[in-house]
Design an enzyme around this catalytic site. Structure first.
Site, PDB file in Angstrom:
ATOM      1  N   ASN A   8     -26.475 -15.723 131.125  1.00 37.91           N
ATOM      2  CA  ASN A   8     -27.792 -15.648 131.773  1.00 37.91           C
ATOM      3  C   ASN A   8     -28.270 -14.194 131.759  1.00 37.91           C
ATOM      4  OD1 ASN A   8     -29.705 -15.165 133.878  1.00 37.91           O
ATOM      5  ND2 ASN A   8     -29.272 -17.199 134.690  1.00 37.91           N
ATOM      6  N   HIS A  11     -31.122 -10.751 134.645  1.00 38.01           N
ATOM      7  CA  HIS A  11     -31.118  -9.452 135.348  1.00 38.01           C
ATOM      8  C   HIS A  11     -31.233  -8.261 134.406  1.00 38.01           C
ATOM      9  CE1 HIS A  11     -31.136 -11.490 139.012  1.00 38.01           C
ATOM     10  NE2 HIS A  11     -30.048 -12.163 138.709  1.00 38.01           N
ATOM     11  N   ARG A  19     -39.017  -0.632 136.081  1.00 36.81           N
ATOM     12  CA  ARG A  19     -39.800   0.497 135.564  1.00 36.81           C
ATOM     13  C   ARG A  19     -41.135   0.053 134.957  1.00 36.81           C
ATOM     14  NH1 ARG A  19     -37.935   5.814 134.390  1.00 36.81           N
ATOM     15  NH2 ARG A  19     -36.962   6.424 136.317  1.00 36.81           N
ATOM     16  N   HIS A  44     -34.062 -17.985 133.508  1.00 39.33           N
ATOM     17  CA  HIS A  44     -34.786 -18.674 134.581  1.00 39.33           C
ATOM     18  C   HIS A  44     -36.173 -18.065 134.712  1.00 39.33           C
ATOM     19  CE1 HIS A  44     -34.586 -19.978 139.133  1.00 39.33           C
ATOM     20  NE2 HIS A  44     -35.661 -20.443 138.531  1.00 39.33           N
ATOM     21  N   ARG A  46     -38.911 -17.843 136.917  1.00 38.25           N
ATOM     22  CA  ARG A  46     -39.228 -18.169 138.319  1.00 38.25           C
ATOM     23  C   ARG A  46     -40.737 -18.192 138.516  1.00 38.25           C
ATOM     24  NH1 ARG A  46     -34.524 -17.623 141.830  1.00 38.25           N
ATOM     25  NH2 ARG A  46     -35.990 -17.996 143.516  1.00 38.25           N
ATOM     26  N   ARG A  50     -40.340 -12.787 138.719  1.00 38.71           N
ATOM     27  CA  ARG A  50     -39.734 -11.515 139.163  1.00 38.71           C
ATOM     28  C   ARG A  50     -38.828 -10.901 138.102  1.00 38.71           C
ATOM     29  NH1 ARG A  50     -35.627 -13.861 143.748  1.00 38.71           N
ATOM     30  NH2 ARG A  50     -37.564 -14.763 144.509  1.00 38.71           N
ATOM     31  N   HIS A  51     -38.289 -11.724 137.198  1.00 33.82           N
ATOM     32  CA  HIS A  51     -37.485 -11.131 136.113  1.00 33.82           C
ATOM     33  C   HIS A  51     -37.991 -11.628 134.757  1.00 33.82           C
ATOM     34  CE1 HIS A  51     -35.179 -14.730 137.094  1.00 33.82           C
ATOM     35  NE2 HIS A  51     -34.598 -14.192 138.146  1.00 33.82           N
ATOM     36  N   GLU A  71     -33.814 -22.454 132.741  1.00 29.26           N
ATOM     37  CA  GLU A  71     -33.740 -22.841 134.162  1.00 29.26           C
ATOM     38  C   GLU A  71     -35.146 -22.848 134.732  1.00 29.26           C
ATOM     39  OE1 GLU A  71     -31.183 -20.225 136.249  1.00 29.26           O
ATOM     40  OE2 GLU A  71     -29.419 -20.889 135.185  1.00 29.26           O
ATOM     41  N   THR A 101     -31.610 -15.402 145.269  1.00 27.37           N
ATOM     42  CA  THR A 101     -31.126 -16.135 144.103  1.00 27.37           C
ATOM     43  C   THR A 101     -31.143 -17.619 144.461  1.00 27.37           C
ATOM     44  OG1 THR A 101     -29.286 -16.373 142.532  1.00 27.37           O
ATOM     45  CG2 THR A 101     -28.694 -15.895 144.808  1.00 27.37           C
ATOM     46  N   THR A 102     -30.775 -18.492 143.523  1.00 29.29           N
ATOM     47  CA  THR A 102     -30.791 -19.934 143.809  1.00 29.29           C
ATOM     48  C   THR A 102     -29.682 -20.245 144.807  1.00 29.29           C
ATOM     49  OG1 THR A 102     -31.470 -20.174 141.507  1.00 29.29           O
ATOM     50  CG2 THR A 102     -30.931 -22.182 142.695  1.00 29.29           C
ATOM     51  N   GLU A 151     -25.059 -29.535 136.542  1.00 27.62           N
ATOM     52  CA  GLU A 151     -24.410 -28.221 136.640  1.00 27.62           C
ATOM     53  C   GLU A 151     -24.000 -28.046 138.089  1.00 27.62           C
ATOM     54  OE1 GLU A 151     -25.983 -24.848 134.562  1.00 27.62           O
ATOM     55  OE2 GLU A 151     -25.285 -23.466 136.115  1.00 27.62           O
ATOM     56  N   HIS A 190     -22.805 -20.044 138.829  1.00 28.25           N
ATOM     57  CA  HIS A 190     -23.336 -19.245 139.941  1.00 28.25           C
ATOM     58  C   HIS A 190     -22.230 -18.427 140.601  1.00 28.25           C
ATOM     59  CE1 HIS A 190     -25.944 -17.744 143.079  1.00 28.25           C
ATOM     60  NE2 HIS A 190     -26.947 -18.243 142.392  1.00 28.25           N
ATOM     61  N   HIS A 213     -25.294 -12.642 136.678  1.00 27.35           N
ATOM     62  CA  HIS A 213     -25.378 -11.415 137.464  1.00 27.35           C
ATOM     63  C   HIS A 213     -24.153 -10.530 137.294  1.00 27.35           C
ATOM     64  CE1 HIS A 213     -25.208  -8.950 141.167  1.00 27.35           C
ATOM     65  NE2 HIS A 213     -26.494  -8.835 140.937  1.00 27.35           N
TER      66      HIS A 213
HETATM   67  N1  PXP Z   1     -26.651 -21.510 136.854  1.00 29.17           N
HETATM   68  C1  PXP Z   1     -27.819 -21.663 137.536  1.00 29.17           C
HETATM   69  C2  PXP Z   1     -28.430 -23.008 137.576  1.00 29.17           C
HETATM   70  C3  PXP Z   1     -28.440 -20.551 138.151  1.00 29.17           C
HETATM   71  O1  PXP Z   1     -29.593 -20.727 138.837  1.00 29.17           O
HETATM   72  C4  PXP Z   1     -27.857 -19.286 138.018  1.00 29.17           C
HETATM   73  C5  PXP Z   1     -28.529 -18.089 138.615  1.00 29.17           C
HETATM   74  O2  PXP Z   1     -29.760 -17.901 137.997  1.00 29.17           O
HETATM   75  C6  PXP Z   1     -26.658 -19.174 137.281  1.00 29.17           C
HETATM   76  C7  PXP Z   1     -26.067 -20.311 136.735  1.00 29.17           C
HETATM   77  C8  PXP Z   1     -25.986 -17.862 137.068  1.00 29.17           C
HETATM   78  O3  PXP Z   1     -25.594 -17.343 138.304  1.00 29.17           O
HETATM   79  P1  PXP Z   1     -25.070 -15.839 138.364  1.00 29.17           P
HETATM   80  O4  PXP Z   1     -26.210 -14.980 137.969  1.00 29.17           O
HETATM   81  O5  PXP Z   1     -24.675 -15.691 139.804  1.00 29.17           O
HETATM   82  O6  PXP Z   1     -23.916 -15.737 137.428  1.00 29.17           O
END
Ligand code: PXP
Length: 248
Positions: A8, A11, A19, A44, A46, A50-51, A71, A101-102, A151, A190, A213
């Site tokens: 993912n 970030h 910036r 994702h 959103r 935001r990202h 996502e 976060t989610t 998931e 996550h 993350h």
């Molecule tokens: N899976 C889903 C569905 C998520 O929403 C996220 C966070 O965006 C992740 C996985 C990844 O989580 P993390 O960034 O904490 O590794």
């Protein structure tokens, strides 16, 4: 079979947006992750952007030679966007503007418009996954609305104090079994890191982990490629106890 690793890259975009310029580029991050052994890229979009931004998703689809797992919240706007971009997969998540976060999984039976969203996405040829807490009732509800994949939210397992880790892992194992019994593919994600990814990867019918993350944080310290390669190794070792000493 070794579970697939979805990286993912949200970030990387968070840092870029701090910036307001174009660096670091999440698409370049996705290409680095691909070179380091990622099997897929997750992003994702959103509601508040935001990202990741709309153009990032379009570029990820066009420029990265890996399956894209998109996502998204269960909204008409996101369903229409996904049907236009046609990622390999869409993972439907609950979304609250104020959250960092989610924070939890979907309450599948109580999410308005979910069956319709699943049907529209599947009709566009997108593999649909629902992000749920590890509860057999949520797995059953996911099957009932026609999802192909669940998931499992691993956040509680990752955040649990040592005394509660085993119990949280057992919840994941039970939900993964329920997914298998329901004929659903099972993913997990996550909060996973070098310590927690292994036990989750060892759950026999988990076929994909999505991790973001922690890897982007490690990228700041050691580089994205080495961080992805190391978590790939952690996942492989977890499914192959014979090579346990290979973890460095
Ligand atoms: N899976 C889903 C569905 C998520 O929403 C996220 C966070 O965006 C992740 C996985 C990844 O989580 P993390 O960034 O904490 O590794």
């Amino acid at each position: 079979m070794i579970p697939r690793l979805g990286v993912n890259i949200d970030h990387i975009a968070t840092v870029r947006n701090a910036r307001g310029g174009v660096h670091p580029d999440p698409v370049r991050g996705a290409l680095v992750a691909a070179d380091a052994g990622a099997d897929g890229i997750t992003a994702h979009l959103r509601e508040d952007r935001r990202h990741i931004r709309d153009e990032d998703v379009r570029r990820l689809k066009a420029e990265v030679p890996l399956p894209l797992n998109f996502e998204m919240a269960v909204t008409d706007e996101m369903v229409a966007f996904a049907c236009k971009v046609r990622p390999h997969a869409a993972c439907l998540v609950p979304e609250r503007r104020a959250e960092v976060t989610t924070e939890g999984g979907l309450d599948v039976a109580r999410t308005a418009g979910l069956s319709d969203a699943v049907a529209r996405l599947a009709g566009a040829g997108i593999r649909v996954s629902l992000f749920i807490d590890p509860e057999p009732a949520q797995v059953e509800a996911a099957r009932a609305v026609g999802a192909a994949v669940v998931e499992l939210h691993t956040g509680r397992y990752c955040d649990a104090p040592a005394s509660e880790r085993e119990a949280e892992l057992a919840r994941l194992v039970e939900a993964a079994r329920a997914a298998e019994a329901a004929g659903l593919e099972c993913h997990a994600g996550h909060g996973l890191d070098f310590d927690t990814a292994g036990p989750v990867a060892a759950i026999a019918n988990v076929v994909e982990l999505n991790i973001g993350h922690f890897l982007v944080g490690e990228a700041i310290m050691t580089g994205l490629g080495p961080a992805v390669a190391r978590i790939r190794q952690v996942i492989a070792v977890a499914r192959s106890p014979a090579s346990a000493r290979a973890v460095t």
